[in-house]
Design an enzyme around this catalytic site. Structure first.
Site, PDB file in Angstrom:
ATOM      1  CE  LYS A   1      -3.944  -0.437   4.669  1.00 39.27           C
ATOM      2  NZ  LYS A   1      -5.248   0.208   4.918  1.00 39.27           N
TER       3      LYS A   1
ATOM      4  CG  HIS B   1      -2.060  -0.934   1.140  1.00 38.22           C
ATOM      5  ND1 HIS B   1      -1.930  -2.249   1.514  1.00 38.22           N
ATOM      6  CD2 HIS B   1      -3.349  -0.779   0.720  1.00 38.22           C
ATOM      7  CE1 HIS B   1      -3.091  -2.870   1.339  1.00 38.22           C
ATOM      8  NE2 HIS B   1      -3.966  -2.002   0.851  1.00 38.22           N
TER       9      HIS B   1
END
EC number: 1.17.1.8
Length: 282
Positions: free
Chosen positions: A168, A164
């Site tokens: 995040k 990600h």
């Protein structure tokens, strides 16, 4: 079905997903046959934009809906709340929805067991769609994982690799934990070797049970929207199942589909598989 469009309140409107959901409602309403509309735009962290028209936030015409941090002021303006924020904030929004008999879609990840118990208890009073990922593709993979694990899980080394963007917060991702739990439950059903993982709740998974080791490898880099690969490595061959999200719009579409599905009247705890009626598949 009511002839009145379903009014959606969106939280965290200055965040990635909040802004995407507002945009999706306003600019792509035809996908939902104009049966949903934006009812409220909510912020908690950027109170300096309170009073701004939500249309300005997404670079479109004025919508006549002011961004607010005052839930009481907009409680009569929406039917379903869609929330992608942070665990503690999500729980506050959930309690507000319970107190005001509003259904909610929760896409926030990183909840602890106490949070999850609160969500479960709230589902006895209102309708809640709670999912770590609102992508249809991920939902299909999750369904496949259970079947694949039942067939080759006890002869494979299984790992999950997730990537990600570098902002995040939760590691590992909620989606990878959901995938892990699906695999664990499938392994439990075939009495495989012992699983060791500090992320699993010992009160949920009995030490007496036998499972295989399932590792989650997390990468945080650049602006990657989200990628998940589940690897089954066995003697002489390996199977890799991968989902790559290139646009957050898929999560916004899924969340709004969930909001429309749960509507004003459903009560209970649901996830994306309920909306897609995936129990009839495979």
């Amino acid at each position: 079905m009511s002839d009145t469009p379903l009014r959606i309140a969106v939280t965290g409107v200055t965040g990635r997903m909040g802004k995407e959901i507002v945009t999706c409602i306003v600019k792509e309403e035809k996908q939902f046959s104009q049966e949903i509309v934006l009812g409220a735009a909510i912020t908690r962290l950027n109170t300096n934009i309170c009073g701004m028209d939500a249309g300005i936030l997404i670079n479109t015409d004025a919508l006549g809906i002011e961004i607010t941090d005052n839930l009481e002021s907009i409680k009569d303006n929406f039917d379903v709340l869609v929330d992608f924020t942070a665990p503690d904030i999500s729980i506050e929004y959930l309690k507000f929805c319970v107190n005001n008999n509003k259904n909610i879609v929760i896409g926030t990840t990183g909840f602890n067991q106490i949070h999850k118990n609160i969500i479960l208890n709230a589902s006895h009073k209102i309708g809640i769609v709670f999912s770590s990922n609102f992508s249809i593709g991920v939902a299909l993979i999750s369904k496949l994982l259970h079947k694949i694990t039942q067939v080759i899980g006890n002869t494979s080394d299984i790992s999950i690799i997730e990537t990600h963007h570098n902002r995040k917060r939760d590691i590992p991702s909620g989606t990878s934990l959901t995938m892990q739990n699906i695999i664990v439950n499938a392994l439990r059903s075939i009495h495989s070797n012992r699983i060791i993982d500090s992320n699993l709740d010992s009160t949920t998974y009995s030490p007496a049970s036998s499972y295989k080791d399932i590792l989650i490898h997390s990468i945080r880099a650049g602006d990657v929207v989200g990628e998940h690969t589940v690897l089954f490595a066995g003697p002489g061959e390996r199977l890799e199942i991968t989902h790559k999200a290139s646009d957050r719009l898929i999560f916004a579409h899924g969340a709004l589909r969930a909001a429309f599905w749960v509507g004003r009247d459903k009560i209970g705890l649901f996830d994306i598989s309920d909306i897609l009626e995936m129990d009839t598949l495979l």
